[in-house]
Enzyme design. Structure first.
Site, PDB file in Angstrom:
ATOM      1  N   LYS A  53       0.903  -1.434  -0.017  1.00  0.00           N
ATOM      2  CA  LYS A  53       0.167  -0.092   0.020  1.00  0.00           C
ATOM      3  C   LYS A  53       0.778   1.161  -0.010  1.00  0.00           C
ATOM      4  O   LYS A  53       0.607   2.359  -0.726  1.00  0.00           O
ATOM      5  CB  LYS A  53      -1.011   0.067   1.097  1.00  0.00           C
ATOM      6  CG  LYS A  53      -2.097  -0.884   1.167  1.00  0.00           C
ATOM      7  CD  LYS A  53      -2.679  -1.112   2.265  1.00  0.00           C
ATOM      8  CE  LYS A  53      -3.792  -2.326   2.168  1.00  0.00           C
ATOM      9  NZ  LYS A  53      -4.576  -2.840   3.399  1.00  0.00           N
ATOM     10  N   GLN A  97      -4.784  -1.459   9.648  1.00  0.00           N
ATOM     11  CA  GLN A  97      -4.780  -2.895   8.986  1.00  0.00           C
ATOM     12  C   GLN A  97      -5.251  -3.915   9.733  1.00  0.00           C
ATOM     13  O   GLN A  97      -4.876  -3.970  11.020  1.00  0.00           O
ATOM     14  CB  GLN A  97      -3.130  -3.058   8.687  1.00  0.00           C
ATOM     15  CG  GLN A  97      -2.787  -4.274   7.969  1.00  0.00           C
ATOM     16  CD  GLN A  97      -3.453  -4.368   6.708  1.00  0.00           C
ATOM     17  OE1 GLN A  97      -3.358  -3.432   5.882  1.00  0.00           O
ATOM     18  NE2 GLN A  97      -4.098  -5.357   6.244  1.00  0.00           N
ATOM     19  N   ASP A 120     -11.210   2.892   3.879  1.00  0.00           N
ATOM     20  CA  ASP A 120     -11.717   1.557   3.639  1.00  0.00           C
ATOM     21  C   ASP A 120     -12.931   1.444   3.353  1.00  0.00           C
ATOM     22  O   ASP A 120     -13.504   0.265   3.032  1.00  0.00           O
ATOM     23  CB  ASP A 120     -11.178   0.648   4.968  1.00  0.00           C
ATOM     24  CG  ASP A 120      -9.924   0.012   4.689  1.00  0.00           C
ATOM     25  OD1 ASP A 120      -9.539  -0.346   3.546  1.00  0.00           O
ATOM     26  OD2 ASP A 120      -9.147  -0.328   5.836  1.00  0.00           O
TER      27      ASP A 120
END
Ligand code: NDP
Length: 281
Positions: A53, A97, A120
């Site tokens: 990422k 995460q 997200d």
């Protein structure tokens, strides 16, 4: 003859558009677009995801802020970090995460991410907006699937779509996106009766299960569009999806491979959401 949906090619095209938008943003506002990534612990798979990422951010000109906390981090430490990122004007997107170490309260931590920085697309408000077909930040994996289907010109309106899997991060938002695009949607899960029959009715079949070769040829209608979200390892340790690709492909009009299908789109849609969040700020 089936057409392979090339996730890498779609991803490269969208990243080109993202780069241009990042440049435009920097010129107009005289500042960077920032994405903060929070990684707690040292789970090897999570470390790889975070590294990828961060690299993808750099390639597109987005500034990344990596925040690493030890496995032993307390709830309070993680919450304070997320709160400070929430207040930081240089940060437009926050990504925690997952999975977090078991001793942490995941929901309490995710709830601290403001809706406008929830790149997200996991927070309750973004999911609620998606259900109401309103503007929102959409979960990256299902959004990536939709972008590919639309770019390929596959017909969605009026089609029977079947999603296998009902997780909050893939199955449910996938079903909502297909519904919002006027498909007639059935969501299947581990308690579904007559799964094979339901799948055989699908014009669009999305597999998000996490079981290698779960979708077999007898579950697929001739001419179906098959999207394989699964990431598994087969007995040889090779990466594979939820669909028995070799057995299924000749029945399909379109099919995504694993690797090289949905996977590359997930990070791309994270970058896309980050740019959208910055532009709206
Ligand atoms: P989850 O484990 O959260 O959900 C799996 C879903 O599959 C559940 O709804 C479960 O049903 C259903 N399921 C399990 N077994 C069966 C069965 N025998 N019959 C029917 N349904 C079943 O996984 P995720 O949604 O997070 O991920 C799904 C897959 O996608 C995984 O392989 C994951 O690695 C991959 N993935 C890939 C991404 C990418 O970028 N390509 C991103 C995210 C995930 P129930 O709810 O009843 O338990």
């Amino acid at each position: 003859m089936y057409k392979l949906i090339d996730g890498k090619a779609h991803s490269a095209r969208i990243r080109g558009e993202i780069k241009a938008r990042v440049e435009q943003y920097k010129k107009a506002r005289g500042s960077d677009i920032g994405l903060a990534v929070v990684l707690v612990g040292s789970d090897p798979a999570s470390q790889v995801y975070v590294r990828n990422k961060i690299r993808a951010c750099e390639e597109c000109g987005i500034k990344s802020f990596a925040n690493y906390l030890p496995e032993t981090a307390r709830q309070k430490d993680v919450e304070e970090l997320v709160k400070s990122l929430a207040e930081d004007e240089n940060i437009h997107g926050i990504l925690v995460q997952l999975p977090l170490p078991a001793h942490l309260d995941e929901k309490a931590i995710l709830d601290l991410i403001p809706v406008e920085k929830d790149v997200d697309g996991f927070c309750e408000e973004n999911i609620g907006r998606l259900c109401m077909n309103r503007d929102c930040l959409v979960a990256c994996t299902p959004n990536g699937v939709m972008q590919m289907l639309k770019a390929e010109g596959t017909e969605i309106k009026g089609k029977n779509a079947v999603v296998i899997g009902r997780s909050n991060i893939v199955g449910k938002p996938m079903a909502m996106l297909l519904l919002n695009a006027d498909a007639t949607v059935t969501v299947c899960h581990s308690k579904t009766a007559n799964l094979k029959e339901i799948c055989r009715n699908a014009d669009i079949l999305v597999a998000a299960i996490g079981r290698a070769k779960f979708v077999t040829a007898d579950m697929v209608k001739d001419g179906a569009v098959v999207v394989d979200v699964g990431i598994n390892r087969n007995s040889d340790g090779k990466l594979c999806g939820d669909v028995d690709f070799d057995a299924v492909r000749d029945k399909c009009s379109y099919i995504t491979p694993v690797p090289g299908g949905v996977g590359p789109m997930t990070i791309t849609m994270l970058l896309y959401n980050t740019v959208c969040a910055a532009e709206r700020s």
